[in-house]
Motif scaffolding. Structure first.
Motif, PDB file in Angstrom:
ATOM      1  N   ALA A 152       1.080  -1.624  -5.421  1.00  0.00           N
ATOM      2  CA  ALA A 152      -0.351  -1.881  -5.818  1.00  0.00           C
ATOM      3  C   ALA A 152      -1.019  -1.602  -4.215  1.00  0.00           C
ATOM      4  CB  ALA A 152      -0.478  -3.351  -6.175  1.00  0.00           C
ATOM      5  N   ALA A 153      -0.590  -2.060  -3.251  1.00  0.00           N
ATOM      6  CA  ALA A 153      -1.318  -1.937  -2.181  1.00  0.00           C
ATOM      7  C   ALA A 153      -1.386  -0.354  -1.577  1.00  0.00           C
ATOM      8  CB  ALA A 153      -0.460  -2.791  -0.886  1.00  0.00           C
ATOM      9  N   MET A 154      -0.058   0.076  -1.757  1.00  0.00           N
ATOM     10  CA  MET A 154      -0.122   1.395  -1.381  1.00  0.00           C
ATOM     11  C   MET A 154      -0.608   2.623  -2.373  1.00  0.00           C
ATOM     12  SD  MET A 154       1.026   0.850   1.803  1.00  0.00           S
ATOM     13  CE  MET A 154       1.643   2.558   2.514  1.00  0.00           C
ATOM     14  N   ALA A 155      -0.984   2.418  -3.459  1.00  0.00           N
ATOM     15  CA  ALA A 155      -1.498   3.375  -4.552  1.00  0.00           C
ATOM     16  C   ALA A 155      -2.365   4.303  -4.232  1.00  0.00           C
ATOM     17  CB  ALA A 155      -1.693   2.363  -5.836  1.00  0.00           C
ATOM     18  N   GLY A 156      -3.067   3.853  -3.343  1.00  0.00           N
ATOM     19  CA  GLY A 156      -4.094   4.898  -2.717  1.00  0.00           C
ATOM     20  C   GLY A 156      -3.741   5.785  -1.745  1.00  0.00           C
ATOM     21  N   ASN A 157      -2.700   5.740  -1.282  1.00  0.00           N
ATOM     22  CA  ASN A 157      -2.031   6.795  -0.175  1.00  0.00           C
ATOM     23  C   ASN A 157      -1.147   7.668  -0.763  1.00  0.00           C
ATOM     24  OD1 ASN A 157      -2.676   3.748   1.163  1.00  0.00           O
ATOM     25  ND2 ASN A 157      -2.464   5.501   2.856  1.00  0.00           N
ATOM     26  N   ILE A 158      -1.638   8.910  -0.590  1.00  0.00           N
ATOM     27  CA  ILE A 158      -0.622   9.997  -1.398  1.00  0.00           C
ATOM     28  C   ILE A 158       0.180  10.733  -0.295  1.00  0.00           C
ATOM     29  CG2 ILE A 158      -0.923  12.270  -2.504  1.00  0.00           C
ATOM     30  CD1 ILE A 158      -3.562  11.500  -3.614  1.00  0.00           C
ATOM     31  N   CYS A 159       1.465  10.821  -0.917  1.00  0.00           N
ATOM     32  CA  CYS A 159       2.428  11.506   0.116  1.00  0.00           C
ATOM     33  C   CYS A 159       2.951  12.715  -0.575  1.00  0.00           C
ATOM     34  CB  CYS A 159       3.513  10.691   0.452  1.00  0.00           C
ATOM     35  SG  CYS A 159       5.001  11.465   1.233  1.00  0.00           S
ATOM     36  N   ARG A 160       2.439  13.955  -0.148  1.00  0.00           N
ATOM     37  CA  ARG A 160       2.845  15.172  -0.812  1.00  0.00           C
ATOM     38  C   ARG A 160       4.519  15.472  -0.948  1.00  0.00           C
ATOM     39  NH1 ARG A 160      -1.371  18.422  -2.470  1.00  0.00           N
ATOM     40  NH2 ARG A 160       0.205  19.599  -3.451  1.00  0.00           N
ATOM     41  N   CYS A 161       5.074  14.745   0.124  1.00  0.00           N
ATOM     42  CA  CYS A 161       6.603  14.804   0.232  1.00  0.00           C
ATOM     43  C   CYS A 161       7.344  13.952  -0.556  1.00  0.00           C
ATOM     44  CB  CYS A 161       6.858  14.710   1.735  1.00  0.00           C
ATOM     45  SG  CYS A 161       6.125  16.060   2.912  1.00  0.00           S
ATOM     46  N   GLY A 162       6.711  12.931  -1.538  1.00  0.00           N
ATOM     47  CA  GLY A 162       7.084  12.349  -2.226  1.00  0.00           C
ATOM     48  C   GLY A 162       8.260  11.108  -1.574  1.00  0.00           C
ATOM     49  N   THR A 163       7.894  10.559  -0.468  1.00  0.00           N
ATOM     50  CA  THR A 163       8.746   9.658   0.400  1.00  0.00           C
ATOM     51  C   THR A 163       8.390   8.248  -0.022  1.00  0.00           C
ATOM     52  OG1 THR A 163       7.197   9.251   2.358  1.00  0.00           O
ATOM     53  CG2 THR A 163       8.788  11.081   2.245  1.00  0.00           C
ATOM     54  N   TYR A 164       8.073   7.782  -1.347  1.00  0.00           N
ATOM     55  CA  TYR A 164       7.609   6.777  -1.555  1.00  0.00           C
ATOM     56  C   TYR A 164       8.876   5.709  -1.487  1.00  0.00           C
ATOM     57  CZ  TYR A 164       3.341   8.961  -3.336  1.00  0.00           C
ATOM     58  OH  TYR A 164       2.354   9.914  -3.235  1.00  0.00           O
ATOM     59  N   PRO A 165      10.081   5.950  -2.219  1.00  0.00           N
ATOM     60  CA  PRO A 165      11.092   5.173  -1.921  1.00  0.00           C
ATOM     61  C   PRO A 165      11.267   4.475  -0.659  1.00  0.00           C
ATOM     62  CG  PRO A 165      11.615   6.670  -3.410  1.00  0.00           C
ATOM     63  CD  PRO A 165      10.349   7.226  -2.888  1.00  0.00           C
ATOM     64  N   ARG A 166      11.234   5.773   0.398  1.00  0.00           N
ATOM     65  CA  ARG A 166      11.552   5.169   1.773  1.00  0.00           C
ATOM     66  C   ARG A 166      10.435   4.342   2.344  1.00  0.00           C
ATOM     67  NH1 ARG A 166      13.961  10.950   3.363  1.00  0.00           N
ATOM     68  NH2 ARG A 166      11.664  11.283   3.455  1.00  0.00           N
ATOM     69  N   ILE A 167       9.374   4.729   2.086  1.00  0.00           N
ATOM     70  CA  ILE A 167       8.008   3.789   2.298  1.00  0.00           C
ATOM     71  C   ILE A 167       8.197   2.498   2.011  1.00  0.00           C
ATOM     72  CG2 ILE A 167       5.548   3.277   1.702  1.00  0.00           C
ATOM     73  CD1 ILE A 167       5.287   6.563   1.840  1.00  0.00           C
ATOM     74  N   ARG A 168       8.660   2.169   0.674  1.00  0.00           N
ATOM     75  CA  ARG A 168       8.890   0.777   0.193  1.00  0.00           C
ATOM     76  C   ARG A 168       9.894   0.216   0.917  1.00  0.00           C
ATOM     77  NH1 ARG A 168      10.381   1.953  -4.616  1.00  0.00           N
ATOM     78  NH2 ARG A 168       8.194   2.557  -5.237  1.00  0.00           N
ATOM     79  N   LYS A 169      11.149   0.753   1.052  1.00  0.00           N
ATOM     80  CA  LYS A 169      12.244   0.245   2.043  1.00  0.00           C
ATOM     81  C   LYS A 169      11.708  -0.234   3.461  1.00  0.00           C
ATOM     82  CE  LYS A 169      15.980   2.573  -0.436  1.00  0.00           C
ATOM     83  NZ  LYS A 169      17.061   3.418  -0.300  1.00  0.00           N
ATOM     84  N   ALA A 170      10.743   0.819   3.938  1.00  0.00           N
ATOM     85  CA  ALA A 170      10.501   0.465   5.185  1.00  0.00           C
ATOM     86  C   ALA A 170       9.214  -0.870   5.283  1.00  0.00           C
ATOM     87  CB  ALA A 170       9.757   1.775   5.871  1.00  0.00           C
ATOM     88  N   ILE A 171       8.582  -0.951   4.294  1.00  0.00           N
ATOM     89  CA  ILE A 171       7.861  -2.037   4.372  1.00  0.00           C
ATOM     90  C   ILE A 171       8.472  -3.423   4.233  1.00  0.00           C
ATOM     91  CG2 ILE A 171       5.792  -3.197   2.930  1.00  0.00           C
ATOM     92  CD1 ILE A 171       4.883  -0.507   2.201  1.00  0.00           C
ATOM     93  N   HIS A 172       9.580  -3.435   3.517  1.00  0.00           N
ATOM     94  CA  HIS A 172      10.542  -4.694   3.165  1.00  0.00           C
ATOM     95  C   HIS A 172      10.898  -4.783   4.680  1.00  0.00           C
ATOM     96  CE1 HIS A 172       9.997  -5.521  -0.724  1.00  0.00           C
ATOM     97  NE2 HIS A 172      10.340  -4.444  -1.256  1.00  0.00           N
ATOM     98  N   ARG A 173      11.594  -3.633   5.391  1.00  0.00           N
ATOM     99  CA  ARG A 173      12.263  -3.915   6.638  1.00  0.00           C
ATOM    100  C   ARG A 173      11.348  -4.379   7.819  1.00  0.00           C
ATOM    101  NH1 ARG A 173      15.624  -5.623   9.980  1.00  0.00           N
ATOM    102  NH2 ARG A 173      16.044  -4.460  11.597  1.00  0.00           N
ATOM    103  N   ALA A 174       9.855  -3.892   7.433  1.00  0.00           N
ATOM    104  CA  ALA A 174       8.802  -4.320   8.530  1.00  0.00           C
ATOM    105  C   ALA A 174       8.753  -5.524   8.337  1.00  0.00           C
ATOM    106  CB  ALA A 174       7.559  -3.643   8.299  1.00  0.00           C
ATOM    107  N   ALA A 175       8.600  -6.267   7.235  1.00  0.00           N
ATOM    108  CA  ALA A 175       8.484  -7.738   6.812  1.00  0.00           C
ATOM    109  C   ALA A 175       9.478  -8.570   7.621  1.00  0.00           C
ATOM    110  CB  ALA A 175       8.374  -7.928   5.533  1.00  0.00           C
ATOM    111  N   GLU A 176      10.841  -8.100   7.658  1.00  0.00           N
ATOM    112  CA  GLU A 176      11.995  -8.585   8.186  1.00  0.00           C
ATOM    113  C   GLU A 176      11.703  -8.625   9.597  1.00  0.00           C
ATOM    114  OE1 GLU A 176      15.478  -6.437   7.101  1.00  0.00           O
ATOM    115  OE2 GLU A 176      15.373  -7.134   4.898  1.00  0.00           O
ATOM    116  N   LEU A 177      11.356  -7.430  10.169  1.00  0.00           N
ATOM    117  CA  LEU A 177      11.128  -7.302  11.754  1.00  0.00           C
ATOM    118  C   LEU A 177      10.098  -8.171  12.280  1.00  0.00           C
ATOM    119  CD1 LEU A 177      11.467  -3.470  12.029  1.00  0.00           C
ATOM    120  CD2 LEU A 177      13.088  -5.285  12.793  1.00  0.00           C
ATOM    121  N   ALA A 178       8.958  -8.420  11.386  1.00  0.00           N
ATOM    122  CA  ALA A 178       7.879  -9.270  11.777  1.00  0.00           C
ATOM    123  C   ALA A 178       8.179 -10.589  11.860  1.00  0.00           C
ATOM    124  CB  ALA A 178       6.650  -8.837  10.790  1.00  0.00           C
TER     125      ALA A 178
END
Length: 169
Positions: free
Chosen positions: A128-154
Motif C-alpha cells: 500500500a505504501a509503495m503503490a505510487g512508486n513505479i519500478c520499470r525493472c520490476g524489482t518489487y519483490p526485492r524492494i519488499r524484502k529490503a523494507i523488511h530488512r531495513a525494519a530489522e536494521l533500524a
C-alpha cells in the motif's frame, strides 16, 4: 517571484524563485541536489519523492512556495554521517534492489516514510505504501524484502545500548 526560506537536509536556504516552480527543479537546478529524479512530471511514478516536514511528497508537482518555513529531506540527507548509511539504504544494498537504479531514490524515500510511521510493516502495508512508486525493472519483490530488512536494521541500529547489552545476555 517568491522569496522563500526553508531548510533542506538541515541547512537553511533563502531563495527567490518563480512562483509555481516545482520543488524538484529548485532542488536539482538551484541547489545542485541531483539525487531526486525527474520521472513523469505529473507526480505519478514516485521517482521524485522527498519529505516535506516528514511527509513524502512528489516534488515534480509540488509548488516550491508551499515549502516556506518547512523542512525538506532528500536522498542526500538520509545518512546521519558521511561514512554511514541509513538502514533503508543499507538494506537496499544487502538485498541487491537496484537494477537500472533510476527510481531508487524515490523508492527509498517512500520506504523511509513508511518505516517512520510503521516500524514493523506487513507485506500488505508495504504494498500500500509503495503503490505510487513505479519500478520499470520490476524489482518489487526485492524492494519488499529490503523494507523488511531495513525494519530489522533500524531496531538494531536505534536500540539503546542498555537494551542491546541485556538482549545479548
Amino acid at each position: 517571484m517568491a522569496a522563500l526560506n526553508f531548510t533542506v537536509n538541515g541547512r537553511a536556504q533563502a531563495l527567490t524563485v518563480d512562483s509555481g516552480t516545482p520543488l524538484l527543479w529548485v532542488l536539482r537546478e538551484q541547489l545542485a541536489m541531483t539525487g531526486t529524479k525527474f520521472g513523469c512530471g505529473m507526480g505519478l511514478c514516485g521517482a521524485c519523492t522527498v519529505h516535506v516536514d516528514g511527509n513524502p511528497v512528489r516534488s515534480c508537482s509540488y509548488p516550491v512556495e508551499l515549502v516556506e518555513g518547512k523542512n525538506i529531506k532528500t536522498i542526500e540527507g538520509l545518512a546521519t554521517a558521511e561514512d554511514a548509511l541509513h538502514p533503508v539504504q543499507q538494506a537496499w544494498l544487502e538485498m541487491s534492489v537496484p537494477q537500472c537504479g533510476y527510481c531508487q531514490s524515490g523508492q527509498i524515500m517512500s520506504a523511509v516514510a513508511l518505516l517512520e510511521s510503521n516500524k514493523t510493516p506487513s507485506d500488505d502495508d508495504i504494498n500500500a505504501a509503495m503503490a505510487g512508486n513505479i519500478c520499470r525493472c520490476g524489482t518489487y519483490p526485492r524492494i519488499r524484502k529490503a523494507i523488511h530488512r531495513a525494519a530489522e536494521l533500524a531496531v538494531q541500529h536505534y536500540q539503546p545500548a542498555d537494551t542491546a547489552t541485556e538482549a545479548q545476555s
